[in-house]
Scaffold this motif. Structure first.
Motif, PDB file in Angstrom:
ATOM      1  N   TYR A   1      61.210 -24.463  22.673  1.00  0.00           N
ATOM      2  CA  TYR A   1      61.372 -25.653  23.792  1.00  0.00           C
ATOM      3  C   TYR A   1      61.810 -26.773  23.118  1.00  0.00           C
ATOM      4  O   TYR A   1      61.054 -27.227  22.229  1.00  0.00           O
ATOM      5  CB  TYR A   1      60.362 -26.097  24.775  1.00  0.00           C
ATOM      6  CG  TYR A   1      59.774 -24.728  25.676  1.00  0.00           C
ATOM      7  CD1 TYR A   1      60.655 -24.313  26.779  1.00  0.00           C
ATOM      8  CD2 TYR A   1      58.562 -24.304  25.478  1.00  0.00           C
ATOM      9  CE1 TYR A   1      60.198 -23.429  27.555  1.00  0.00           C
ATOM     10  CE2 TYR A   1      58.386 -23.076  26.377  1.00  0.00           C
ATOM     11  CZ  TYR A   1      58.973 -22.909  27.359  1.00  0.00           C
ATOM     12  OH  TYR A   1      58.553 -21.713  28.273  1.00  0.00           O
TER      13      TYR A   1
ATOM     14  N   ARG B   1      51.818 -27.124  28.964  1.00  0.00           N
ATOM     15  CA  ARG B   1      52.029 -25.680  28.823  1.00  0.00           C
ATOM     16  C   ARG B   1      52.310 -24.965  30.367  1.00  0.00           C
ATOM     17  O   ARG B   1      53.214 -24.490  30.789  1.00  0.00           O
ATOM     18  CB  ARG B   1      50.982 -24.817  28.217  1.00  0.00           C
ATOM     19  CG  ARG B   1      50.771 -23.331  28.364  1.00  0.00           C
ATOM     20  CD  ARG B   1      49.745 -22.785  27.853  1.00  0.00           C
ATOM     21  NE  ARG B   1      48.619 -22.994  28.726  1.00  0.00           N
ATOM     22  CZ  ARG B   1      48.384 -22.558  29.946  1.00  0.00           C
ATOM     23  NH1 ARG B   1      49.157 -21.859  30.334  1.00  0.00           N
ATOM     24  NH2 ARG B   1      47.312 -23.016  30.435  1.00  0.00           N
TER      25      ARG B   1
ATOM     26  N   SER C   1      52.903 -24.561  19.013  1.00  0.00           N
ATOM     27  CA  SER C   1      52.788 -23.206  19.768  1.00  0.00           C
ATOM     28  C   SER C   1      54.152 -22.788  20.617  1.00  0.00           C
ATOM     29  O   SER C   1      54.133 -21.510  20.828  1.00  0.00           O
ATOM     30  CB  SER C   1      51.772 -23.606  21.151  1.00  0.00           C
ATOM     31  OG  SER C   1      50.594 -24.022  20.453  1.00  0.00           O
ATOM     32  N   TYR C   2      54.954 -23.700  20.997  1.00  0.00           N
ATOM     33  CA  TYR C   2      56.125 -23.329  21.858  1.00  0.00           C
ATOM     34  C   TYR C   2      57.363 -23.922  21.040  1.00  0.00           C
ATOM     35  O   TYR C   2      58.063 -24.778  21.666  1.00  0.00           O
ATOM     36  CB  TYR C   2      56.063 -23.807  23.053  1.00  0.00           C
ATOM     37  CG  TYR C   2      54.942 -23.321  24.064  1.00  0.00           C
ATOM     38  CD1 TYR C   2      55.027 -21.905  24.304  1.00  0.00           C
ATOM     39  CD2 TYR C   2      53.604 -23.641  23.973  1.00  0.00           C
ATOM     40  CE1 TYR C   2      53.737 -21.333  25.045  1.00  0.00           C
ATOM     41  CE2 TYR C   2      52.564 -23.236  24.775  1.00  0.00           C
ATOM     42  CZ  TYR C   2      52.502 -22.219  25.273  1.00  0.00           C
ATOM     43  OH  TYR C   2      51.647 -21.389  25.841  1.00  0.00           O
TER      44      TYR C   2
END
Length: 169
Positions: free
Chosen positions: A91, A163, A87-88
């Motif tokens: 990072y 998150r 999702s990210y």
């Protein structure tokens, strides 16, 4: 009296099943870094062959995860980390094994179709720069290299925990 002894044995068995099967048998040495501490200098070779140093994390909110695939809590946490990574991807993420070699980690990653980067470490050298015991450990590092969040085994970090933590930085 026999019922009490039987109950105690069952209770001890249940407690032992809920803990990580990768024991911390060595006497503790090294650090036990906390929130607000700067990450130590280190370098690791990732599964893609690239060397990553602690300095490479400066300028980005990043995650460092210590694990061992024989640890039941790590087995629960790693899919959460994978989901977060998917999702990210912006990072930086370093999954670093504690006393688990390349063959074992690679097989585990393949069996679960994990795509997150890892560094297999046969010993505790890197781990002991951060902590003395307890895995999994998830460190969320700010852009300056300071630890802002630490998640361990009780409770395990959820996707929403991760998150929320990175969004606050």
């Amino acid at each position: 009296m026999n019922k009490i002894i039987h109950y105690i044995i069952l209770l001890l068995g249940a407690v032992s099943l809920s803990t990580c099967i990768v024991e911390d048998e060595e006497p503790p040495v090294g650090n036990n870094l906390g929130v607000g501490d700067k990450i130590p200098q280190f370098s690791v070779i990732m599964n893609n062959g690239k060397m990553i140093c602690s300095e490479d994390l400066i300028g980005n909110v990043s995650l460092i995860v210590f694990f061992n695939t024989l640890c039941n809590d790590c087995r629960k946490e790693l899919p959460v980390i994978q989901r977060f990574h998917e999702s990210y991807p912006q990072y930086p993420l370093l999954c670093i094994s504690r006393e688990e070699g390349e063959d074992s980690v690679a097989k585990y990653w393949e069996s679960y179709s994990f795509t997150m980067p890892y560094s297999a470490q046969d010993n505790r050298t890197i781990y002991q720069l951060f902590a003395q015991k307890v895995i999994p450990r998830v460190y969320i590092i700010d852009k300056e290299g300071f630890i802002r969040y630490i998640f361990m085994d009780n409770p395990l970090a959820t996707y929403d925990d991760l998150r929320k933590a990175v969004m606050e930085l």
